[in-house]
Design a protein around this motif. Structure first.
Motif, PDB file in Angstrom:
ATOM      1  N   GLU A 146      -3.043   4.958   2.725  1.00 60.30           N
ATOM      2  CA  GLU A 146      -3.665   5.750   3.795  1.00 60.30           C
ATOM      3  C   GLU A 146      -5.147   5.889   3.480  1.00 60.30           C
ATOM      4  O   GLU A 146      -5.528   6.454   2.453  1.00 60.30           O
ATOM      5  CB  GLU A 146      -3.005   7.121   3.890  1.00 60.30           C
ATOM      6  CG  GLU A 146      -3.514   7.944   5.063  1.00 60.30           C
ATOM      7  CD  GLU A 146      -2.864   9.316   5.134  1.00 60.30           C
ATOM      8  OE1 GLU A 146      -2.127   9.576   6.101  1.00 60.30           O
ATOM      9  OE2 GLU A 146      -3.094  10.109   4.208  1.00 60.30           O
ATOM     10  N   THR A 147      -6.000   5.381   4.347  1.00 59.97           N
ATOM     11  CA  THR A 147      -7.441   5.341   4.085  1.00 59.97           C
ATOM     12  C   THR A 147      -8.204   6.536   4.632  1.00 59.97           C
ATOM     13  O   THR A 147      -9.350   6.768   4.255  1.00 59.97           O
ATOM     14  CB  THR A 147      -8.039   4.052   4.674  1.00 59.97           C
ATOM     15  OG1 THR A 147      -7.759   4.009   6.083  1.00 59.97           O
ATOM     16  CG2 THR A 147      -7.425   2.826   4.007  1.00 59.97           C
ATOM     17  N   SER A 148      -7.598   7.289   5.534  1.00 61.95           N
ATOM     18  CA  SER A 148      -8.236   8.506   6.054  1.00 61.95           C
ATOM     19  C   SER A 148      -7.149   9.457   6.524  1.00 61.95           C
ATOM     20  O   SER A 148      -6.059   9.016   6.904  1.00 61.95           O
ATOM     21  CB  SER A 148      -9.209   8.185   7.194  1.00 61.95           C
ATOM     22  OG  SER A 148      -8.528   7.592   8.281  1.00 61.95           O
ATOM     23  N   PRO A 149      -7.413  10.781   6.491  1.00 64.03           N
ATOM     24  CA  PRO A 149      -6.382  11.752   6.866  1.00 64.03           C
ATOM     25  C   PRO A 149      -6.082  11.725   8.356  1.00 64.03           C
ATOM     26  O   PRO A 149      -6.896  11.271   9.170  1.00 64.03           O
ATOM     27  CB  PRO A 149      -6.993  13.090   6.454  1.00 64.03           C
ATOM     28  CG  PRO A 149      -8.468  12.857   6.483  1.00 64.03           C
ATOM     29  CD  PRO A 149      -8.658  11.433   6.056  1.00 64.03           C
ATOM     30  N   ILE A 150      -4.920  12.230   8.690  1.00 64.02           N
ATOM     31  CA  ILE A 150      -4.534  12.291  10.098  1.00 64.02           C
ATOM     32  C   ILE A 150      -5.407  13.306  10.822  1.00 64.02           C
ATOM     33  O   ILE A 150      -5.813  14.331  10.260  1.00 64.02           O
ATOM     34  CB  ILE A 150      -3.036  12.648  10.230  1.00 64.02           C
ATOM     35  CG1 ILE A 150      -2.537  12.365  11.644  1.00 64.02           C
ATOM     36  CG2 ILE A 150      -2.764  14.089   9.813  1.00 64.02           C
ATOM     37  CD1 ILE A 150      -1.023  12.314  11.747  1.00 64.02           C
ATOM     38  N   LYS A 151      -5.717  12.995  12.059  1.00 65.38           N
ATOM     39  CA  LYS A 151      -6.549  13.869  12.888  1.00 65.38           C
ATOM     40  C   LYS A 151      -5.674  14.620  13.874  1.00 65.38           C
ATOM     41  O   LYS A 151      -4.850  14.020  14.558  1.00 65.38           O
ATOM     42  CB  LYS A 151      -7.584  13.043  13.649  1.00 65.38           C
ATOM     43  CG  LYS A 151      -8.453  13.859  14.609  1.00 65.38           C
ATOM     44  CD  LYS A 151      -9.364  12.949  15.424  1.00 65.38           C
ATOM     45  CE  LYS A 151     -10.180  13.736  16.440  1.00 65.38           C
ATOM     46  NZ  LYS A 151     -11.020  12.851  17.288  1.00 65.38           N
TER      47      LYS A 151
END
Length: 625
Positions: free
Chosen positions: A404-409
């Motif tokens: 996972e490269t960025s957190p969930i929005k």
């Protein structure tokens, strides 16, 4: 204490014995005498509506709509509609609700399919994903996500026997068994698969293992059929096994199981006090739902509780996974997705749930995507899918690793803020109750204003809410938010509806009498002013010992002395009206204040708007000492 102080204290005691002036009581007395005004009927109807006295609310809303076909306050359409619905007049309720939506420009509050796809797109592209080498085989089924240390535990048909797959359909493959494989820090395999050692081997499916924090207890799924039974309607059960001498012992089935429905795919909360799982037991919302059972210190399970409609649908919800920070990932084909089973995310809060979010592509695809698991420290995990290199081509379930490269929005996150003030004084109202609910009356959230009268509340961006502001001794007010906005302000001005009869009290404040209207340069009582004076007359009748001082104010426009004389004539005219109605003149006094007591800076020579001047043209009915 001097004589004057004693006099004031005595007067205060006397008037407090007169109790309070209640606005609803006064308005009702005026209306029942046949007087009419939009404000009168609106106040009465609203007072009954907010106290859930819907029969009386309907009566006065009907009077309101008979009096005017287009009320100034559009919210009365909604309140009338809800009152009608509560009293069994569904067809008429729908008519007025539609009128409310039309006038509010809220006709289209439903999220369309394309909007959902746009929402999903906002959380797509956050994963780097690849097949799990040494496990991937398009001719065999493999799925699972659980990693302990450097070992991945998963289920696979990697054997020569041929029976059933995870969908309980005969396809010539072997039963699922539990396997392990070694993986490195990047979730790359560094060994060959091995069957899990111990007394777990059976003639049944085994899959979806989960371990307690000490790694000595395992919960897993097993099918509830015999080796020769190829019934496609097989049931699944959850079993528990203990690790002794580094080998798994004979498994025992859980008390929550049944021969008449399935329990499957368990997962544990981080503190090991809750077991989440999927089940098609009776009483659910759809094909299969997600449930939770409490685990006590002795390992006993409580009666399963359905996680509710925020998570479960008429479709299939399955393969739950709980993170260390109490977020739930699960797969569903009942929520709007990209195709087949999609993986969804939702926070589990103390008082409910956060917003349900599709985690997007490439973890989700056109195919079935399930058995999701992630390590929050490394942000690496595993997902299972039956996707193929060419869309539409059939392949079996296989395991993929991801980063996972960025957190969930939280694409649904939005806020409503506002200030609640006293309508007469403009002062903030602290500890006012703010209640958000849907149009059916189901409460969404409740907050209170701070010492500055300010509130802020998190909402779902795509929903509309009824927002109600209330405070004891004030009229309740209600407004409707709009959907699709990330932030909006909704302020309330509350009218005081109950006031103590002590010296200095202005009856005009609680009875909403900002001004007694006179024709230009005249002092005779106009018809529309009579309704306002009837309120004062009713108070004087209810409290026969009450004495008041009538004060009339003008704005600064015009000659000072002329304004003083004009205001005196108007105050006297007001007094005479009440005397003619039968009030003893000794209970009344009249003062023309002219332009001597402005409530703003609009004095002589100061440029002000019409509205600013209007605030100074007011009438007061002051309780005398």
């Amino acid at each position: 204490m001097d004589a004057q102080e004693r006099k004031v204290e005595k007067a205060t005691e006397n008037y407090e014995q007169l109790d309070y002036v209640n606005a609803q009581k006064i308005y009702l007395a005026v209306a029942e005498k046949g007087h009419e005004s939009e404000e009168l009927f609106t106040k009465l109807a609203n007072s009954y509506y907010f106290n859930a006295q819907y029969d009386d609310a309907v009566k006065w809303y009907e009077r309101l709509f008979d009096f005017t076909a287009t009320p100034e306050d559009n919210n009365v359409y909604l309140r009338y509609s809800q009152s009608l619905k509560a009293t069994g007049e569904a067809a008429k309720a729908t008519e007025y609700y539609d009128a409310f939506l039309l006038n509010s420009d809220l006709q289209n509050t439903t999220i369309k399919a394309q909007d959902y796809l746009d929402i999903i797109q906002q959380n797509s592209g956050r994963y780097d994903i690849e097949v799990l080498k040494n496990v991937y085989d398009e001719k065999q089924i493999s799925f699972g996500h659980l990693r302990l240390g450097d070992t991945l535990y998963y289920a696979s048909t990697n054997s020569s026997k041929t029976f059933l797959n995870r969908r309980s359909a005969w396809d010539g493959l072997s039963f699922l068994s539990l396997y392990t494989i070694q993986v490195d820090s990047l979730n790359q395999t560094i060994s060959k698969p091995k069957k899990l050692k111990g007394k777990l081997k059976s003639k049944f499916h085994e899959s979806s293992p989960v371990f307690t924090a000490d790694h000595n207890t395992m919960y897993f799924t097993r099918s509830n059929i015999t080796y020769d039974d190829k019934n496609e309607d097989q049931r699944l059960k959850i079993y528990k096994a203990e690790l002794k001498n580094n080998k798994w012992q004979k498994a025992e089935e859980l008390s929550i199981n049944s021969d008449y429905f399935s329990n499957a795919h368990p997962t544990l909360s981080s503190d090991n006090t809750k077991l989440y799982f999927s089940s098609d037991r009776p009483g659910g919302y759809g094909e299969s739902d997600i449930y939770v059972s409490e685990i006590d210190s002795d390992g006993h399970l409580s009666t399963p509780v359905n996680l509710g409609p925020s998570i479960n649908t008429s479709g299939k919800e399955t393969f739950p996974f709980i993170t260390a920070d109490n977020a739930l990932y699960f797969s569903s084909d009942g929520h709007m997705g990209m195709g087949g089973l999609d993986v969804f995310y939702i926070e589990i809060l103390e008082d409910g749930y956060g917003h349900l979010l599709n985690i997007g592509a490439p973890v989700n695809s056109y195919a079935d995507d399930f058995a999701f698991g992630i390590d929050l420290e490394t942000r690496r995990g595993f997902i299972s899918s039956n996707r193929s290199k060419t869309e539409g081509e059939f392949v079996y379930d296989n395991i993929y690793s991801f980063l996972e490269t960025s957190p969930i929005k939280d694409v649904y996150f939005a806020q409503i803020e506002g200030v609640v003030t006293d309508k007469q004084t403009g002062e903030p109202i602290a500890e006012a109750q703010i209640v958000l609910s849907d149009v059916e009356g189901n409460i969404f959230k409740e907050v209170q204003t701070n010492e500055k009268g300010y509130y802020i509340v998190d909402i779902n961006k795509f929903d509309s809410y009824l927002i109600k502001a209330s405070k004891p001794q004030y009229d309740t007010d209600e407004n409707m938010s709009k959907s699709g906005l990330e932030r909006q302000s909704i302020n309330f001005q509350l009218q005081q509806n109950e006031i103590s009869l002590v010296p200095g009290t202005d009856l005009a404040e609680v009875l909403n009498i900002p001004i007694i209207y006179f024709d230009f340069d005249k002092s005779n009582i106009r018809k529309d002013a009579q309704v306002e004076l009837e309120k004062v007359y009713a108070v004087l009748n209810f409290y026969p010992d009450l004495k008041i001082d009538i004060r009339s104010h003008t704005d600064s426009r015009g000659n000072d002395s002329y304004n003083k004389a004009l205001s005196q004539r108007r105050a006297t005219s007001t007094l005479n009206y009440l005397v003619d109605k039968g009030i003893d003149a000794s209970r009344l006094s009249a003062q023309g204040m002219g332009e001597t007591q402005h409530v703003n800076n609009c004095s002589n020579g100061v440029p002000c708007s019409k509205g600013e001047h209007q605030k100074n043209r007011r009438s007061e009915f002051i309780v005398k000492e």
